[in-house]
Design an enzyme around this catalytic site. Structure first.
Site, PDB file in Angstrom:
ATOM      1  N   ASP A  71       2.231  52.782 140.669  1.00 30.43           N
ATOM      2  CA  ASP A  71       0.835  52.371 140.568  1.00 30.43           C
ATOM      3  C   ASP A  71      -0.012  53.441 139.874  1.00 30.43           C
ATOM      4  O   ASP A  71       0.173  54.633 140.116  1.00 30.43           O
ATOM      5  CB  ASP A  71       0.330  52.166 142.013  1.00 30.43           C
ATOM      6  CG  ASP A  71      -1.090  51.674 142.095  1.00 30.43           C
ATOM      7  OD1 ASP A  71      -1.331  50.525 141.695  1.00 30.43           O
ATOM      8  OD2 ASP A  71      -1.960  52.436 142.567  1.00 30.43           O
ATOM      9  N   GLU A  84       2.647  51.099 135.711  1.00 24.89           N
ATOM     10  CA  GLU A  84       1.346  50.442 135.607  1.00 24.89           C
ATOM     11  C   GLU A  84       0.378  51.376 134.908  1.00 24.89           C
ATOM     12  O   GLU A  84      -0.162  52.301 135.512  1.00 24.89           O
ATOM     13  CB  GLU A  84       0.754  50.077 136.975  1.00 24.89           C
ATOM     14  CG  GLU A  84      -0.469  49.196 136.775  1.00 24.89           C
ATOM     15  CD  GLU A  84      -1.634  49.400 137.732  1.00 24.89           C
ATOM     16  OE1 GLU A  84      -2.546  48.557 137.750  1.00 24.89           O
ATOM     17  OE2 GLU A  84      -1.677  50.417 138.454  1.00 24.89           O
TER      18      GLU A  84
HETATM   19  C1  GLC Z   1      -3.694  49.354 140.971  1.00 23.62           C
HETATM   20  C2  GLC Z   1      -3.405  48.102 141.794  1.00 23.62           C
HETATM   21  C3  GLC Z   1      -4.668  47.650 142.465  1.00 23.62           C
HETATM   22  C4  GLC Z   1      -5.205  48.758 143.322  1.00 23.62           C
HETATM   23  C5  GLC Z   1      -5.395  50.032 142.503  1.00 23.62           C
HETATM   24  C6  GLC Z   1      -5.690  51.204 143.375  1.00 23.62           C
HETATM   25  O1  GLC Z   1      -4.508  49.085 139.900  1.00 23.62           O
HETATM   26  O2  GLC Z   1      -2.844  47.110 140.986  1.00 23.62           O
HETATM   27  O3  GLC Z   1      -4.449  46.497 143.229  1.00 23.62           O
HETATM   28  O4  GLC Z   1      -6.433  48.384 143.885  1.00 23.62           O
HETATM   29  O5  GLC Z   1      -4.227  50.355 141.788  1.00 23.62           O
HETATM   30  O6  GLC Z   1      -4.532  51.589 144.070  1.00 23.62           O
END
Ligand code: GLC
Length: 544
Positions: free
Chosen positions: A200, A242
């Site tokens: 993430d 991500e």
């Molecule tokens: C990423 C996740 C999201 C979350 C954020 C903070 O973007 O996809 O759902 O709120 O990280 O952890």
């Protein structure tokens, strides 16, 4: 599937809390996912991505981790997790989970210690400042709720740094103990049998004055270390990145094949919606042409929707306004720089449009991800706060709570979608199971087709000029195999002509409707008529 299994895989993203409640508690759980593995197997997906499963106050649905080494008690136990892995593997399915490394919950014992005094040994595990003025060139991501990346902590009179919610303090990756702690967390889950991680929020690990604090070289260096670490002991594990960044910056997260195996293609996603709504293919062609090549052994992860708002961070201001105007007519549909709606409502619940969107996705390079519920055309609940409206319970049948849970409706973690159009009474897996024309069965077919033709995942892509902006035409090739892909974005029938002289003698077979007969290709252009939303996947076969 062997070594680079993820390069041909179809992924399925699910929220454990929303999928299936095996105990009647009102929350989905890991044992519930086990019960639904046969459904996922029959859908044809290869790998399940679980949203965070760790103990957490769930103020950000588990992206606020309070303990990296446990399971949230609502979701079950470590034994349930082991069983999920075993049962998934027994069916040839893989399982990856979110790994949230940029920040923790403010309830995590590391932060509780860190904030307890300025000289606590864990003080330096987070990013503290006297003034809250450092790193002023950094953008705010959750603009609807946060007005600063710093929050003042009264007890010790300093500010802590956070890129997301104020209750999610960022870890300090300059601290070697933090670096090691995260590797230990990875080892723990990999030893339990997990197949990898969706990591993430990776662009934000390090901070440096005078930068925008995204994609810093220090971040890349640490990620390479992460990769070396897993390669040594778990060579088949997957790291999926991500990074919501423009193509040239996302590509950097593949390194030279020594960082992530996969990365989400964020810039592609909104352009699929632009093309669908405008009926013009130009934006889609552009973004694909702007995407640099990626190292061998790497792969894109492509998607139409996920658990977050449909992000519009990777488009221009003008494009964003246009997307909001077209796809978020009600102000409640907007969130931060995005749109908090599901796939079916975005595409006016039109099954042909939904399939066109999916066929575009499944015909482009990369491994597609399906967001739970989108395979049956689930709706959303824009009256719920934050992103909750796209995280409602999965709809299994027309019984109470859509078959998701035996709890009283009032005890559910979220209401089930009700109502005449998207309600569980109508939209559910059971109702679609036996209808060959249902979205579910059309998706199954598409997944099967995709897997029968690996060139769709790995083959090269070359655009062709069909002489009409409403048609996206390209050739996917691998060795001497060729597939001609045509997507008609407009709603009026069009006639196109394609110069395919180089393939003269080959005979097209439409994988999507193999019954249709074509004459062998000629030096004269191939002319075709395409109806509204029509797609053709023409395999160019040598004559028998
Ligand atoms: C990423 C996740 C999201 C979350 C954020 C903070 O973007 O996809 O759902 O709120 O990280 O952890």
């Amino acid at each position: 599937m062997g070594e680079n299994w993820y390069q041909d895989a179809v992924f399925y993203e699910l929220y454990v809390r929303a999928f299936y409640d095996s105990t009647g508690s009102g929350h989905g759980d890991l044992a519930g996912v086990v019960e639904k593995l046969d459904y996922l197997k029959s859908l044809g997906v290869d790998c399940i991505w679980l949203l965070p499963i760790y103990p957490s106050p769930l103020k950000d649905d588990g992206y606020d981790v309070a303990d990296y080494l446990g399971i949230h008690p609502d979701f079950g136990t470590l034994d349930d997790f082991r069983r999920l892995i075993e049962e998934a593997h027994a069916r040839g399915l893989r399982v990856i989970a979110d790994l949230v490394v940029n920040h923790t919950s403010d309830q995590h014992p590391w932060f509780v210690e860190s904030r307890s005094s300025r000289d606590n040994p864990k003080r330096d595990w987070y990013v503290w400042s006297d003034t809250g003025k450092r790193y002023s060139e950094t953008r705010i991501i959750f603009i609807d709720t946060e007005d600063s990346n710093w929050t003042y902590d009264e007890r010790t009179g300093q500010y802590y740094w956070h890129r997301f919610y104020y209750h999610q303090p960022d870890l300090n990756f300059d601290n070697p103990d933090v670096q090691q702690a995260i590797l230990d967390v990875m080892a723990y889950w990999l030893d339990l049998g997990i197949d990898g991680f969706r990591v993430d929020a990776v662009p934000y690990l390090y901070e440096r004055e005078g930068t925008i604090n995204e994609n810093l070289p220090q971040t890349h260096a640490y990620l390479k270390r992460m990769r070396r670490f897993i390669d040594e002991r778990w060579p088949h594990a997957l790291l999926l990145c991500e990074a919501n960044q423009p193509p040239e910056d996302v590509v950097a997260y593949f390194g030279e094949g020594d960082e992530f195996h996969m990365g989400f293609h964020f810039p592609l996603m909104p352009r699929i919606y632009m093309a669908l709504r405008s009926g013009e293919s130009a934006k889609l062609r552009e973004v694909i042409q702007q995407t640099p090549p990626i190292p061998d052994g790497c792969q894109w992860c492509t998607f139409l929707r996920n658990h977050d708002e449909l992000t519009l961070e990777m488009v221009s201001e003008e494009e964003r306004q246009w997307m909001w105007q077209e796809y978020a007519p009600d102000p409640r549909m907007k969130l931060n720089l995005g749109i908090r709606r599901r796939l079916a409502p975005l595409l006016d619940n039109n099954p042909d449009r939904i399939m066109l969107a999916n066929r575009i996705l499944f015909s482009l390079p990369g491994s597609p991800i399906i967001y739970y519920g989108d395979e049956i055309g689930m709706g959303d609940a824009i009256y719920l706060p934050d992103r909750d409206g796209v995280r409602t319970p999965m709809q299994w049948n027309d019984r109470p709570n859509g078959g998701f849970s035996a709890a009283r409706a009032a005890a559910l973690y979220s209401p089930v979608i009700d109502g005449p159009v998207y309600g569980f009474q109508r939209v559910n897996t059971a109702a679609q199971e036996n209808d060959p024309a249902s979205l579910l069965n059309r998706m199954r077919m598409l997944i099967r087709l995709r897997k029968q033709h690996p060139l769709l995942a790995r083959g090269s892509l070359r655009f062709l000029d069909p002489g009409n902006e409403a048609v996206l035409a390209f050739l996917r090739s691998e060795g001497d195999e060729h597939l001609l892909v045509l997507h008609h974005l407009g709603d009026r029938a069009v006639e196109i002509a394609l110069n395919l002289a180089q393939f003269a003698g080959l005979i097209p077979v439409d994988l999507l409707s193999p019954g249709e007969l074509y004459a062998p290709l000629d030096v004269a252009p191939l002319t075709l008529t395409l109806g509204c939303c029509e797609t053709k996947w023409l395999k160019l076969n040598p004559p028998e």
